[in-house]
Design an enzyme around this catalytic site. Structure first.
Site, mmCIF file in Angstrom:
data_model
loop_
_atom_site.group_PDB
_atom_site.id
_atom_site.type_symbol
_atom_site.label_atom_id
_atom_site.label_comp_id
_atom_site.label_asym_id
_atom_site.label_seq_id
_atom_site.Cartn_x
_atom_site.Cartn_y
_atom_site.Cartn_z
ATOM 1 N N MET A 228 0.860 -1.197 0.000
ATOM 2 C CA MET A 228 0.000 0.000 0.000
ATOM 3 C C MET A 228 0.892 1.241 0.000
ATOM 4 O O MET A 228 1.196 1.799 -1.014
ATOM 5 C CB MET A 228 -0.915 -0.020 1.239
ATOM 6 C CG MET A 228 -1.912 -1.154 1.245
ATOM 7 S SD MET A 228 -3.099 -1.066 -0.109
ATOM 8 C CE MET A 228 -3.881 0.490 0.204
ATOM 9 N N GLY A 229 1.358 1.629 1.167
ATOM 10 C CA GLY A 229 2.225 2.813 1.251
ATOM 11 C C GLY A 229 3.682 2.477 0.989
ATOM 12 O O GLY A 229 4.506 3.364 0.804
ATOM 13 N N GLU A 1227 32.367 27.530 13.323
ATOM 14 C CA GLU A 1227 32.718 26.536 14.326
ATOM 15 C C GLU A 1227 32.403 26.967 15.763
ATOM 16 O O GLU A 1227 31.838 26.198 16.513
ATOM 17 C CB GLU A 1227 34.199 26.204 14.191
ATOM 18 C CG GLU A 1227 34.514 25.633 12.815
ATOM 19 C CD GLU A 1227 35.882 24.992 12.777
ATOM 20 O OE1 GLU A 1227 36.849 25.745 12.767
ATOM 21 O OE2 GLU A 1227 35.961 23.771 12.784
HETATM 22 C C1 LIG Z 1 10.326 7.096 8.092
HETATM 23 C C2 LIG Z 1 9.249 6.280 8.758
HETATM 24 C C3 LIG Z 1 8.777 6.677 9.997
HETATM 25 C C4 LIG Z 1 7.787 5.940 10.625
HETATM 26 N N1 LIG Z 1 7.358 6.335 11.864
HETATM 27 C C5 LIG Z 1 6.418 5.609 12.505
HETATM 28 C C6 LIG Z 1 5.980 5.960 13.804
HETATM 29 O O1 LIG Z 1 6.420 6.946 14.371
HETATM 30 N N2 LIG Z 1 5.057 5.184 14.407
HETATM 31 C C7 LIG Z 1 4.533 4.082 13.799
HETATM 32 O O2 LIG Z 1 3.706 3.407 14.391
HETATM 33 N N3 LIG Z 1 4.935 3.730 12.568
HETATM 34 C C8 LIG Z 1 5.850 4.454 11.921
HETATM 35 N N4 LIG Z 1 6.274 4.078 10.686
HETATM 36 C C9 LIG Z 1 5.742 2.852 10.110
HETATM 37 C C10 LIG Z 1 4.595 3.121 9.181
HETATM 38 O O3 LIG Z 1 3.538 3.682 9.855
HETATM 39 C C11 LIG Z 1 4.189 1.801 8.618
HETATM 40 O O4 LIG Z 1 5.270 1.329 7.832
HETATM 41 C C12 LIG Z 1 2.977 1.913 7.740
HETATM 42 O O5 LIG Z 1 1.849 2.250 8.462
HETATM 43 C C13 LIG Z 1 2.739 0.623 7.018
HETATM 44 O O6 LIG Z 1 1.745 0.862 6.055
HETATM 45 P P1 LIG Z 1 2.024 0.748 4.503
HETATM 46 O O7 LIG Z 1 0.743 0.961 3.833
HETATM 47 O O8 LIG Z 1 3.123 1.616 4.083
HETATM 48 O O9 LIG Z 1 2.496 -0.761 4.454
HETATM 49 P P2 LIG Z 1 3.275 -1.527 3.314
HETATM 50 O O10 LIG Z 1 4.733 -1.325 3.439
HETATM 51 O O11 LIG Z 1 2.671 -1.242 2.009
HETATM 52 O O12 LIG Z 1 2.943 -3.012 3.790
HETATM 53 C C14 LIG Z 1 3.366 -3.442 5.043
HETATM 54 C C15 LIG Z 1 2.903 -4.848 5.354
HETATM 55 O O13 LIG Z 1 1.519 -4.845 5.627
HETATM 56 C C16 LIG Z 1 0.843 -5.809 4.818
HETATM 57 N N5 LIG Z 1 -0.443 -5.237 4.484
HETATM 58 C C17 LIG Z 1 -0.660 -3.989 4.009
HETATM 59 N N6 LIG Z 1 -1.993 -3.812 3.876
HETATM 60 C C18 LIG Z 1 -2.580 -4.944 4.237
HETATM 61 C C19 LIG Z 1 -3.923 -5.362 4.306
HETATM 62 N N7 LIG Z 1 -4.933 -4.564 3.971
HETATM 63 N N8 LIG Z 1 -4.175 -6.608 4.728
HETATM 64 C C20 LIG Z 1 -3.178 -7.447 5.072
HETATM 65 N N9 LIG Z 1 -1.897 -7.096 5.027
HETATM 66 C C21 LIG Z 1 -1.606 -5.862 4.624
HETATM 67 C C22 LIG Z 1 1.740 -6.027 3.644
HETATM 68 O O14 LIG Z 1 1.567 -7.331 3.100
HETATM 69 C C23 LIG Z 1 3.113 -5.839 4.229
HETATM 70 O O15 LIG Z 1 3.565 -7.037 4.777
HETATM 71 C C24 LIG Z 1 7.261 4.781 10.007
HETATM 72 C C25 LIG Z 1 7.742 4.387 8.760
HETATM 73 C C26 LIG Z 1 8.725 5.115 8.133
HETATM 74 C C27 LIG Z 1 9.242 4.681 6.803
#
Ligand SMILES: Cc1cc2nc3c(=O)[nH]c(=O)nc-3n(C[C@H](O)[C@H](O)[C@H](O)COP(=O)(O)OP(=O)(O)OC[C@H]3O[C@@H](n4cnc5c(N)ncnc54)[C@H](O)[C@@H]3O)c2cc1C
Ligand code: FES
Ligand code: FES
Length: 1295
Positions: A228-229, A1227
Site C-alpha cells: 500500500m504505502g 565553528e
Molecule cells: C520514516 C518512517 C517513519 C515511521 N514512523 C512511525 C511511527 O512513528 N510510528 C509508527 O507506528 N509507525 C511508523 N512508521 C511505520 C509506518 O507507519 C508503517 O510502515 C505503515 O503504516 C505501514 O503501512 P504501509 O501501507 O506503508 O504498508 P506496506 O509497506 O505497504 O505493507 C506493510 C505490510 O503490511 C501488509 N499489508 C498492508 N496492507 C494490508 C492489508 N490490507 N491486509 C493485510 N496485510 C496488509 C503487507 O503485506 C506488508 O507485509 C514509520 C515508517 C517510516 C518509513
C-alpha cells in the site's frame, strides 16, 4: 527525464529531501487530492493514473519562480541547498490544500524534512509569511519586533534593518497553480478498470481492481506482500535485500477504502492512508458527544505524532496494523480501545479482535498469510470510559517511539471503582504487549493512589526487559511504563473530578510542553548612510544560489549527467572489527548482470595508502581489517542496482584476531594510543592543589556525532582519454587534497588531475580526508576500466564508513577557594579515535589549546590522548575537538558551583579573564569584547529576573522543572599551521565587462561565493550581477587549503580583495583617460591586463608543544549564549522555552556579511543542540554501528527549534586579521548549543533536589530524554532495578 531537483538524502523516508507532490483524481466525486510524499519510497507502478509534481514543475528561473521558492530563498532559508527542494515541495503541497495555513500546519508539514545547515529558523520565517497570523513586523522581515518587546521604539521604521522585504514577495495565487493533466482525468473517467501487471527485472507487480480478484491472487500467492504505502516493505527491499518476486497492490480495490458508521462505532477501510484516517477522525469528533469520542481523540493525537506528514500521506491503516512493529503507535491504542479487524480470504470473512492474542511477535500477527484486512472497527466509548495514548520518543516528532501506550479504563456511572481496564504498551518487547496482570489487579478497585501504587509494582514484574534487550535503554523503558501509567492516573483523576465523581485535589496537571515557534530576532546594524547604494557589503543579500536551490536547478555532483559508458562503484566493507582476511572471492559477483569488474588493492598502480599525521592509512585492506566498515574492495557495474548486488555477492573469509578494543576504557587499559600524546601546563598545578580550600574530582563522557551532511559522499572520475589525464568532479572541502590523492594513487603527476567542485551539499569537516580515500579508490576503478566511474554512497554506508566527531571521556580535578576562585585544574582528555589516526592528534591539540576557555585559572594542566580502537576512524568535525573539550571545562565550573552551593554564572564571572590577559600557551590578548558579550547577553535575556522566575516555578512544580544556563566561548580561528592559512584568487575581467572570480574556497552552504562576490563588487565598484563564480577547480587556483577552520572567508576574501584592488589600480590609466566611460568601456581596451592571480600568504601561526607556547589562531571569536528549558521529569522530554533563548556573538557590523552570518549562527547553534541533547551513535558489542540512517540517528528537526531564538551581533568591535573585520563563526557557535545541555542539567538538578539530592552529579552528553529522566531520580526511576555491569552483554557499547 533529467529532473534532478528532487534529492536523495536517505532513501528510507526519513529526511524529506525527495519530497514530491502526488495528485490524484477521484472520478466518483470529481475531486482532486494533492499530498506530499517521499519519492524514495514511492513505487512507480503505484503511481499509475497519478500526477507527480517535482520542484521543477512549480517554477524555474527560466519561467517564473513560485512564491514558496521565492520566500524560502529570500528569507535565507537555504545554505547548502540540498534539502531545499524537499522543503519547497512539502510547503507547496500544504498550500495546495490550505492557502492560508496556521503555524502549526507549517511545522507539521515540515516535520519530516531535515536540514543540517540552517537550523530551520529561516525556513520557518519564510513559510510563516503565508500564514494568516503573519501580520506582525518580525514575521514580515523586521529584525526588531513589537511582539517580543525587544524592539527599539526610538528608531524610525525606515532605519530598522530588515532581513527580507515582504513587499517584494510575489502573492500566492491559488488560481495560477498547475492544473491536473486532463488526459489523466479522461483516463480515470473512461478507462475500464482492468488488472494491471508490470514486469520488472526480478519482480512482477500486479494491481487488481476487485476484492474478489485480490482474494484469489492472495490465495494463490500467500507469500506475496500487499503493498500500500510501501513504508514497511520498501525499506526492507532497499536495506535488507529482501526480494519479492511478486507484489500485489490493492490500491484500486475500493472496498479497502470504504468508511461506514454504525451505532457502536466506525468501520474504516484498511487501505485508507493515515492522513485520511486523521481527517476522518477530525470530522467525526465534533459530531458526537465527548464521552463517545475518547478513543477517536486518542487515536487522532497519536496519529499526529506518528512518522511525518509524507509517511502518513501514503502509509495505510491496515499496513500499520499488519506490520506489527514492536513500537507501533497505533496498535496499543487500537488494542486498548477494543478495536477489531474484518479480514477476508478464499476461506471467507471473519472478524478478529485486536487484542494481546493478535500480536504474535516481531512483525507477526495471528492472521493467515492469505488473509487481507478489509477494514478496522473503531468503537465509540461509553459514559465513564476514558482512553489515553502516550508516547515518548528520542525526538519529539518524526521519530519512532521508545515506548508508546494505549490505556483505557471504564467506571460504572458515578463511581471511581474500576469495571474494566486495558493497558497496552509498544516498545516493551518484540511486539505490542498487554499488561494483563496489572489490569486484573486494578479491576474492581477504586481508582486512587493506593490501587495505582500496587499497580506500579505489578507492572514492573509483568513487563520485564532483559538487560541486554534489543534497542537498549532498558531502565528508561521500564521507568516509562510506570511514569506513563502515572500520567494516565493523573488524567483519569482529573476526568473523575471534572465529572463530579470525586472531589480529590489532583496533585498536578502535566500540561504538554509549549510548541509554537515564535518569531525570532536577528539584531544587526544597518550599513552607514554614506555607503554607496551599489556596495553590497553589510547588506542582507540572498545566497547567490538560493533561487537555484529552491527551484532545483542548482547542480550537485550526482546531478551531473551520465557520460557514455559510465560505471557505478559500490564498496565492499569488512563485517569484522579485528580479523585477518583469509580469502576474497569475487567470482559470484563477476557473474552477475551488469557487473564489470572488482577493484582491489592489487590494482593500485601508485600509493596504496594515504599518509596521515606521519602514518599510513591503507586505501583498501589487503591482509587484515581493523574495524567494521573498513573498505576491502569495490565492485563496478553499469548501474547502482547492479553494483549493489555485486557488492552483496562478494564473499570475504576472515580469521578473527583476539581482543578488539572498542571503548576508551579498554584503550586506556591496553595503552592503545596514537602518538604523540600531548600535555600543556601553566603555573604549578601540584603545588597549588596543596593550598586550595577544596578539591573536587569528576569524570564526564560525551558521545560522538555523525556529520549527516545531507548530500552523502559523491564523486565522479572521468578519464579524459589521453596522456593519463583525469577530470574529477567531487563533493569535497579540499579540491587540492583530492587532486594530490588521485595523482599519488594512480602514480601520475598532479598536472594530469583536475578537480572540480561546483557546490557541496554540506560537509562540516567530513569531506576532506575520508573523501580523498573514496575518490582514490574510484580513480583506480576509472583507470582500470578506462571508463567514467561514479560513486555516491548510500546514507547507511556513508555513516558506517566515514566516521564523525570523536567521543571523549575526561577526568578532572579542580582546586578552588571558598570564595569561588578556581586556583588549579588538571584535565585529562581521552578521545575515541577509531582504527586510523586521521586528524585525531590535531583534534586533541585543539582541545588542549582551548581548555582555558574564558577562565584565568592560574595553575592549569591538560593532557590529551587519541585512543586507537577497532571502530571506524573519526575525523574533523565542525569545532575540531573544541565542542568536546569545552563541555568538560564548563561542566567542571558547574561542579565547583554545585559544591559551593552558588549559582554557576557567579563562579563563571569570578574566574573570567579581565584586563590585559595571557592564555595558558602564553598568548597575550584582550578579553574586552568577550566581557561586553557576557554583559550584553545577561542584559538582553533579563537574566536575573528570569533566574528568579525559574526558581519560583520549580518550587511549585513537581513533575515539570525549568532550567537555565549562560555559557561563554573564546575560540581561536584559523589553522595552527601557517601554510594552511594561505589563499589565492584568480579574477578575470572580460572585454564585455563581466567578471569571473575563482578562489580556493568551496561553496558548501556557508555562502562563500556570495561573500566573495560582495568583496569583488566593493573593490571593483561594480554591481554583483556583473560578477560570476562558476566553481572551485585546481586548474584555476592551485594548491589551495581546505575550506575549514572557519577561515575560508577570511583567507579567500583577502585574496579576492587583493586581486581586485590590483586590477582596479591597473585600470586607473584607462579610467583617467576616459573618466566618463563605463566599466565596460574601460575593460574593452587592449592595454588592459584583465586577469590577475593573487596568492596570499597566511599569518605566522604555530604551536610549540615543547615550549608549550604559540599563536595557534589568528584571532578569537567570542560568544555567549543563554537558554531556558522546560523539562518533563516523567519522560525526559524538554523544550527550549519561548523566553528569548539568546545568543550574542562578537562581530563587527558595518563591514561584514550579516545575513549569511546570522543564519549560519542559527544553523551552527542547532548542530550544537543536536550534539549535546539529541544525537547518539550506537555500536553493537561486536563494533557494528547500529545507527545508520535518520530512522535510528536523530539530528534536530523543526520540532527542536528553540521557540524563540534571538541572535545579536556585538556592535563596534574590530578585527584587523580578517576581511572587512569579519569573524569566523561556523565553528565557535556549535559550542554555544551546550547552553541547552546545561539548562537541562539545571532542571534535572532542581528535580533531584526534590528527592533530597544536592551537589554535583555525573551527567553525560548528549542530554537525551533517557539520561535526563533517569538523572531526575524520581520515585519511578528509583523503582527500577539496575543490572550489575559485567553480569550481562549490553545491547550497545558505551564507547
Ligand atoms: C520514516 C518512517 C517513519 C515511521 N514512523 C512511525 C511511527 O512513528 N510510528 C509508527 O507506528 N509507525 C511508523 N512508521 C511505520 C509506518 O507507519 C508503517 O510502515 C505503515 O503504516 C505501514 O503501512 P504501509 O501501507 O506503508 O504498508 P506496506 O509497506 O505497504 O505493507 C506493510 C505490510 O503490511 C501488509 N499489508 C498492508 N496492507 C494490508 C492489508 N490490507 N491486509 C493485510 N496485510 C496488509 C503487507 O503485506 C506488508 O507485509 C514509520 C515508517 C517510516 C518509513
Ligand atoms: S531520500 Fe527520501 S526521505 Fe530521505
Ligand atoms: S540547506 Fe538544508 S541541508 Fe543544507
Amino acid at each position: 527525464v533529467r529532473l534532478t531537483g528532487t534529492k536523495s538524502g536517505c532513501g528510507g523516508g526519513g529526511c524529506g529531501a525527495c519530497t514530491v507532490m502526488v495528485s490524484r483524481y477521484q472520478p466518483a466525486t470529481k475531486t482532486f487530492t494533492h499530498y506530499s510524499a517521499n519519492a524514495c519510497l514511492l513505487p512507480l507502478c503505484q503511481l499509475h493514473g497519478a500526477a507527480v509534481t517535482t520542484v521543477e514543475g512549480i517554477g524555474s528561473t527560466k519561467t517564473t519562480i513560485h512564491p514558496v521558492q521565492e520566500r524560502i530563498a529570500k528569507a535565507h532559508g537555504s545554505q547548502c541547498g540540498f534539502c531545499t527542494p524537499g522543503m519547497v515541495m512539502s510547503m507547496y503541497a500544504l498550500l495546495r490544500n490550505k492557502p492560508q495555513p496556521t503555524m502549526e500546519d507549517v511545522t507539521q508539514a515540515l516535520a519530516g524534512n531535515l536540514c543540517r545547515c540552517t537550523g530551520y529558523r529561516p525556513i520557518v520565517d519564510g513559510c510563516r509569511t503565508f500564514c494568516q497570523e503573519a501580520n506582525c513586523c518580525q514575521a514580515n522581515g523586521d529584525a526588531n519586533c513589537c511582539r517580543n518587546g525587544d524592539g527599539n521604539p526610538e528608531k524610525p521604521e525606515e532605519e530598522k534593518p530588515r532581513l527580507f522585504e515582504k513587499e517584494e514577495f510575489l502573492p500566492l495565487d491559488p488560481t495560477q497553480e498547475l492544473i491536473f493533466p486532463p488526459e489523466l482525468i479522461l483516463m480515470a473517467e473512461t478507462a475500464n478498470p482492468e488488472t494491471l501487471t508490470f514486469y520488472g527485472e526480478r519482480t512482477t507487480w500486479v494491481s487488481p481492481t476487485s476484492l474478489e480478484e485480490l482474494v484469489q491472487l492472495k490465495a494463490k500467492h500467500p507469500k506475496a506482500p500487499l503493498v500500500m504505502g510501501n513504508t514497511n516493505i520498501g525499506p526492507d527491499i532497499k536495506f535488507k535485500g529482501v526480494l519479492h518476486p511478486l507484489i500485489i497492490s490493492p490500491s484500486r480495490v475500493k472496498e479497502l477504502f470504504e468508511v461506514s458508521e454504525t451505532p457502536q462505532g466506525v468501520w474504516v477501510g484498511a487501505g485508507c492512508s493515515l492522513s485520511e484516517v486523521r481527517s476522518l477522525l477530525e470530522k467525526l469528533v465534533p459530531q458526537f458527544p465527548e464521552e463517545k469520542t475518547e478513543l477517536l481523540r486518542s487515536l487522532n493525537q497519536q496519529l499526529g505524532n506518528l512518522g511525518n506528514q509524507q509517511i502518513r500521506n501514503v502509509a495505510s491503516l491496515g499496513g500499520n496494523i499488519v506490520s506489527a512493529y514492536p513500537n507501533s503507535d497505533l496498535n496499543p491504542v487500537l488494542a486498548a480501545g477494543n478495536c477489531k479487524v474484518s479480514v477476508i480470504s478464499s476461506g471467507g470473512r471473519r472478524e478478529v479482535p485486536l487484542n494481546q492474542d493478535f500480536f504474535m511477535g516481531f512483525g507477526k500477527t495471528i492472521l493467515n498469510p492469505e488473509e487481507i484486512v478489509v477494514s478496522v472497527f473503531i468503537p465509540f466509548t461509553r459514559k465513564g470510559e476514558f482512553v489515553r495514548a502516550f508516547r515518548q520518543a528520542p525526538r519529539k516528532e518524526a521519530s519512532f517511539a521508545t515506548v508508546s501506550t494505549g490505556m483505557r479504563v471504564f467506571f460504572s456511572e458515578g463511581s471511581r471503582v474500576v469495571q474494566d481496564v486495558s493497558l497496552y504498551y509498544g516498545g516493551m518487547g518484540p511486539t505490542t504487549v498487554s499488561a494483563a496482570k496489572t489490569c486484573t489487579a486494578i479491576v474492581a478497585k477504586p481508582w486512587d493512589d493506593e490501587t495505582l501504587s500496587k499497580a506500579y509494582d505489578i507492572i514492573l514484574d509483568e513487563l520485564v526487559l532483559p538487560p541486554s534487550a534489543p534497542g537498549g535503554k532498558v531502565e528508561f523503558r521500564r521507568s516509562l511504563t510506570l511514569s506513563l501509567l502515572f500520567k494516565f492516573h493523573l488524567e483519569v483523576l482529573q476526568k473523575l473530578r471534572d465529572t463530579n465523581v470525586i472531589k480529590d485535589e489532583v496533585p498536578e496537571k502535566i500540561w504538554p510542553l509549549p510548541r509554537e515557534i515564535q518569531p525570532s530576532l536577528q539584531e544587526f546594524q544597518a550599513v552607514s548612510k554614506d555607503q554607496s547604494a551599489q556596495d553590497p557589503v553589510g547588506r542582507p543579500i540572498m545566497h547567490r544560489s538560493a533561487v537555484g536551490h529552491a527551484t532545483g536547478e542548482a547542480v550537485y555532483c550526482d546531478d551531473i549527467p551520465k557520460t557514455d559508458g559510465e560505471l557505478f562503484l559500490g564498496l565492499v566493507t569488512s563485517s569484522r572489527a579485528h580479523a585477518k582476511i583469509t580469502a576474497v572471492d569475487v567470482s559470484q559477483a563477476l557473474q552477475l548482470p551488469g557487473v564489470v569488474d572488482v577493484v582491489t588493492a592489487h590494482d593500485i598502480p601508485g600509493m596504496k595508502f594515504r599518509p596521515m599525521s606521519g602514518q599510513e592509512e591503507e586505501l583498501m585492506a589487503e591482509t587484515e581489517v581493523s574495524c567494521i566498515g573498513q573498505i576491502i574492495c569495490a565492485v563496478v557495474a553499469d548501474s547502482r542496482a547492479h553494483a549493489k548486488r555485486g557488492v552483496a555477492a562478494v564473499k570475504i573469509s576472515y580469521e578473527d584476531l583476539p581482543d578488539p578494543v572498542f571503548t576508551i576504557e579498554e584503550a586506556i587499559e591496553k595503552s592503545s594510543y596514537y602518538e604523540p600524546r600531548r600535555s600543556i601546563e601553566r603555573g604549578n598545578v601540584t603545588e597549588a592543589f596543596e593550598k586550595v580550600d577544596q578539591i573536587y574530582e569528576g569524570e564526564m563522557r560525551m558521545g560522538g556525532q555523525e556529520h549527516f551532511y545531507m548530500e552523502t559522499q559523491s564523486m565522479l572520475v572521468v578519464p579524459v582519454g589521453e596522456e593519463m589525464e583525469f577530470d574529477v568532479y567531487v563533493s569535497t572541502q579540499s579540491p587540492s587534497a583530492i587532486q594530490e590523492a588521485v595523482a599519488e594513487t594512480l602514480g601520475i603527476s598532479s598536472n594530469r588531475v583536475t578537480c572540480h567542485v561546483k557546490r557541496i551539499g554540506g560537509a562540516f569537516g567530513g569531506k576532506v580526508t575520508k573523501t580523498s580515500h573514496l575518490v582514490s579508490i574510484t580513480s583506480v576503478a576509472a583507470l582500470k576500466t578506462n571508463r567514467a566511474v561514479r560513486c555516491v554512497l548510500e546514507r547507511g554506508d556513508d555513516m558506517l564508513i566515514t566516521g564523525g566527531r570523536h567521543p571523549v571521556m575526561a577526568r578532572y580535578k579542580v582546586g578552588f577557594m571558598n570564595d569561588g576562585r578556581i586556583v588549579a585544574a588538571d584535565m585529562e582528555y581521552f578521545t575515541n579515535a577509531g582504527n586510523t589516526i586521521d586528524e585525531s592528534v590535531l583534534v586533541v591539540e585543539k582541545m588542549l589549546v582551548h581548555m582555558d576557555n574564558v577562565y584565568n585559572i592560574p595553575n592549569l594542566r591538560g593532557r590529551g590522548a587519541a585512543c586507537r580502537t577497532n571502530l571506524p576512524s573519526n575525523t574533523a568535525f565542525r569545532g575540531f575537538g573544541v565542542p568536546q573539550g569545552l563541555l568538560m571545562v564548563e561542566n567542571m565550573v558547574n561542579d565547583v558551583a554545585a559544591v559551593l552551593g552558588r549559582p554557576a554564572d557567579e563562579i563563571r564571572e569570578i574566574n573570567m579573564y579581565r584586563g590585559p590577559s595571557v592564555t595558558h600557551y602564553k598568548l597575550e590578548f584582550s578579553p574586552e569584547n568577550f566581557l561586553r558579550c557576557w554583559d550584553e547577553c545577561k542584559l538582553k535575556c533579563d537574566y536575573s529576573a528570569r533566574r528568579k522566575a525559574v526558581d519560583q516555578f520549580n518550587q511549585q512544580s513537581r513533575w515539570k522543572k525549568r532550567g537555565m544556563s549562560i555559557i561563554p566561548i573564546k575560540y581561536g580561528v584559523a589553522f595552527a599551521e601557517s601554510f594552511l592559512n594561505q589563499a589565492a584568487a584568480l579574477v578575470h575581467i572580460y572585454k564585455d565587462g563581466s567578471v569571473l572570480v575563482t578562489h580556493g574556497g568551496t561553496e558548501m552552504g556557508q555562502g562563500i561565493h556570495t561573500k566573495m562576490q560582495q568583496v569583488a563588487s566593493r573593490e571593483l565598484h561594480i554591481p554583483t550581477w556583473k560578477i560570476y563564480i562558476s566553481e572551485t577547480s585546481t586548474n584555476t587556483v592551485p594548491n589551495t587549503c581546505p575550506s575549514a577552520a572557519s577561515f575560508g572567508t577570511d583567507a579567500n576574501g583577502m585574496a579576492v580583495k587583493n586581486a581586485c584592488e590590483i586590477l582596479y589600480q591597473r585600470l586607473e590609466p584607462v579610467r583617467k583617460k576616459n573618466p566618463n566611460g563605463t566599466w565596460e568601456s574601460w575593460n574593452n581596451h587592449e592595454e588592459v591586463i584583465i586577469v590577475f592571480l593573487c596568492v596570499l600568504r597566511g599569518e605566522d601561526l604555530y604551536m610549540d608543544w615543547e615550549k608549550m607556547e604559540g599563536r595557534p589562531g589568528a584571532y578569537f571569536t567570542f560568544g555567549v549564549s543563554c537558554s531556558e528549558v522546560e523539562l518533563n521529569c516523567l519522560t525526559g522530554d524538554y523544550r527550549v522555552r519561548p523566553k528569548k533563548s539568546s545568543l550574542i556573538v562578537d562581530f563587527v557590523m558595518h563591514f561584514s556579511f550579516e545575513t549569511l552570518f546570522c543564519r549560519q549562527i542559527e544553523g551552527a547553534f542547532m548542530q550544537g543542540l543536536g550534539l549535546y541533547t539529541l544525537e547518539e551513535l550506537k555500536f553493537s558489542p561486536s563494533g557494528l554501528l547500529y545507527t545508520r540512517g535518520p530512522s535510528q540517528y536523530k539530528i534536530p528537526a523543526v520540532c527542536d527549534v528553540p521557540l524563540r531564538f534571538n541572535v545579536y551581533l556585538l556592535p563596534d568591535s574590530d578585527n584587523p586579521h580578517a576581511i572587512y573585520s569579519s569573524k569566523g563563526i561556523g565553528e565557535p557557535v556549535v559550542f554555544l548549543g551546550s547552553s541547552v545541555f546545561f539548562a537541562i542539567k539545571d532542571a534535572v538538578a532542581a528535580a533531584r533536589s526534590d528527592s533530597g539530592l544536592v551537589g554535583p552529579f555525573t551527567f553525560s552528553s548528549p542530554a537525551t530524554p533517557e539520561r535526563a529522566c533517569l538523572a531526575c531520580n524520581s520515585q519511578f526511576t528509583q523503582k527500577i532495578p539496575t543490572s550489575k555491569p559485567g553480569s550481562f552483554k549490553p545491547w550497545a557499547l558505551n564507547i
